[in-house]
Design an enzyme around this catalytic site. Structure first.
Site, PDB file in Angstrom:
ATOM      1  N   GLY A 160      55.279   6.498  20.716  1.00 54.11           N
ATOM      2  CA  GLY A 160      56.723   6.563  20.490  1.00 54.11           C
ATOM      3  C   GLY A 160      57.035   6.968  19.057  1.00 54.11           C
ATOM      4  CB  THR A 206      44.848  11.371  16.755  1.00 56.24           C
ATOM      5  OG1 THR A 206      43.455  11.138  16.850  1.00 56.24           O
ATOM      6  CG2 THR A 206      45.615  10.097  17.062  1.00 56.24           C
ATOM      7  CG  ASP A 260      51.967  11.298  20.914  1.00 56.29           C
ATOM      8  OD1 ASP A 260      52.123  11.114  22.129  1.00 56.29           O
ATOM      9  OD2 ASP A 260      51.198  10.621  20.208  1.00 56.29           O
ATOM     10  N   GLY A 265      51.141   5.444  17.163  1.00 53.74           N
ATOM     11  CA  GLY A 265      51.828   4.937  18.363  1.00 53.74           C
ATOM     12  C   GLY A 265      52.586   6.104  18.974  1.00 53.74           C
TER      13      GLY A 265
HETATM   14  O1  RIB Z   1      48.861   9.658  21.146  1.00 51.47           O
HETATM   15  C1  RIB Z   1      48.203   9.169  20.007  1.00 51.47           C
HETATM   16  C2  RIB Z   1      48.529   7.722  19.809  1.00 51.47           C
HETATM   17  O2  RIB Z   1      47.970   6.987  20.877  1.00 51.47           O
HETATM   18  C3  RIB Z   1      47.919   7.110  18.563  1.00 51.47           C
HETATM   19  O3  RIB Z   1      48.733   7.250  17.435  1.00 51.47           O
HETATM   20  C4  RIB Z   1      47.687   5.680  18.978  1.00 51.47           C
HETATM   21  O4  RIB Z   1      48.531   4.761  18.354  1.00 51.47           O
HETATM   22  C5  RIB Z   1      47.857   5.644  20.487  1.00 51.47           C
HETATM   23  O5  RIB Z   1      49.020   5.052  20.839  1.00 51.47           O
END
Ligand code: RIB
Length: 298
Positions: free
Chosen positions: A41, A246, A250, A39
């Site tokens: 956040g 992935t 973030d 996620g």
């Molecule tokens: O940015 C990666 C995230 O995007 C993943 O962890 C997934 O949960 C989606 O929200």
């Protein structure tokens, strides 16, 4: 050390690895499957905390096993999760990762989609005690909007990672200190095609004209651009093998915010963020791939 508050999503990621991502109508067999906490956040909160920041999170998970697992991983990573509500079903992300580390994601928002402006308001004290407020777009627009207004009225610096991208209300831009889109997101926000460096700079300026103070555009292997008024600086990416991208975006936003919170100036903060993201792409999964500060130093 300044304090970071993350207001955003928490998901359980259901991850399959495939040779190549399926095309529409195609069926492909996966070579592995795993449930991995993620996620946007939660990824950002965990990344900033593992790097060494004081982090509090506001969000919502389900009153189910996945929700409890996500709260535990936040706490184990040093994130204060008292602002995370537990009700309904936990959000899930169905992720396919190809052999070359690219991914495609289908999101089931679940509890993330149910957090309300009022619930954010109940956590006003957490925002009041933070210095930097970190936002993404996996919770409802009204909740993001309320957080932006609240944070601004309290004089906080807001870093918005506009992912997944959607057109933002014009009134949001003057409340944003730093916007961190990738190239695709920048293109969606500005309705401009992005091919060249000039396109990146011109599009970023459109958003600054609307009021955003500065923009960092992340471009994967091509590095990133830091853009403010007449300054545009290219930050090169580290040349590393990609195992799974992935959570890389973030980690960039979280590490940039962490470095700002430590007192680094913007370009140095973006260079640090690039280093952290280069570690994340070499590891599998979202939250498990977020490095600790001592690993980055080493
Ligand atoms: O940015 C990666 C995230 O995007 C993943 O962890 C997934 O949960 C989606 O929200």
């Amino acid at each position: 050390m300044k304090r970071i508050v993350v207001v955003g999503s928490l998901n359980m990621d259901l991850v399959t690895t495939v040779r190549s991502l399926p095309k529409p109508g195609e069926t492909v067999a996966s070579t592995s499957f795993a449930t991995i906490p993620g996620g946007k956040g939660a990824n950002q909160a965990v990344c900033a905390a593992r790097l060494g920041a004081q982090v509090k999170m506001i969000g919502k998970v389900g009153s189910d096993e996945y929700g409890s697992q996500l709260i535990s991983i936040l706490e184990e990573s040093g994130v204060d999760s008292k602002g995370v509500y537990q009700n309904g079903k936990t959000g899930m992300a169905f992720i396919q990762v190809s052999e070359d580390g690219e991914n495609s994601i289908v999101l089931y928002p679940g509890a993330n989609g149910e957090i309300t402006p009022q619930e954010i308001e109940y956590q006003k004290q957490i925002i009041e005690n933070g210095d930097f407020i970190l936002l993404q777009l996996e919770i409802p627009c009204e909740a993001v909007s309320h957080t932006l207004k609240l944070a601004n009225s309290l004089g906080k610096k807001v870093i918005l990672n506009p992912a997944p991208a959607r057109i933002l209300p014009d009134e949001w831009y003057p409340m944003i200190h730093t916007l961190t889109p990738n190239e695709t997101e920048l293109s969606i926000l500005t309705k401009q095609e992005i091919q060249t460096k000039e396109d990146v700079i011109r599009s970023a300026k459109i958003l600054m004209d609307k009021g955003a103070k500065q923009i960092i555009v992340t471009m994967g292997k091509k590095g990133a651009y830091f853009i403010r008024k007449n300054v545009h600086t290219h930050i090169p990416a580290y040349s590393v093998p990609t195992v799974d991208s992935t959570g890389a975006g973030d980690s960039f936003t979280a590490a940039f915010t962490f470095a700002l919170a430590q007192g680094k100036e913007e370009v140095a903060a973006a260079q640090f963020a690039s280093k952290v993201a280069s570690m994340v792409v070499q590891r599998k999964g979202a939250i498990p791939s977020m490095p600790y500060g001592h690993e980055v130093e080493k």
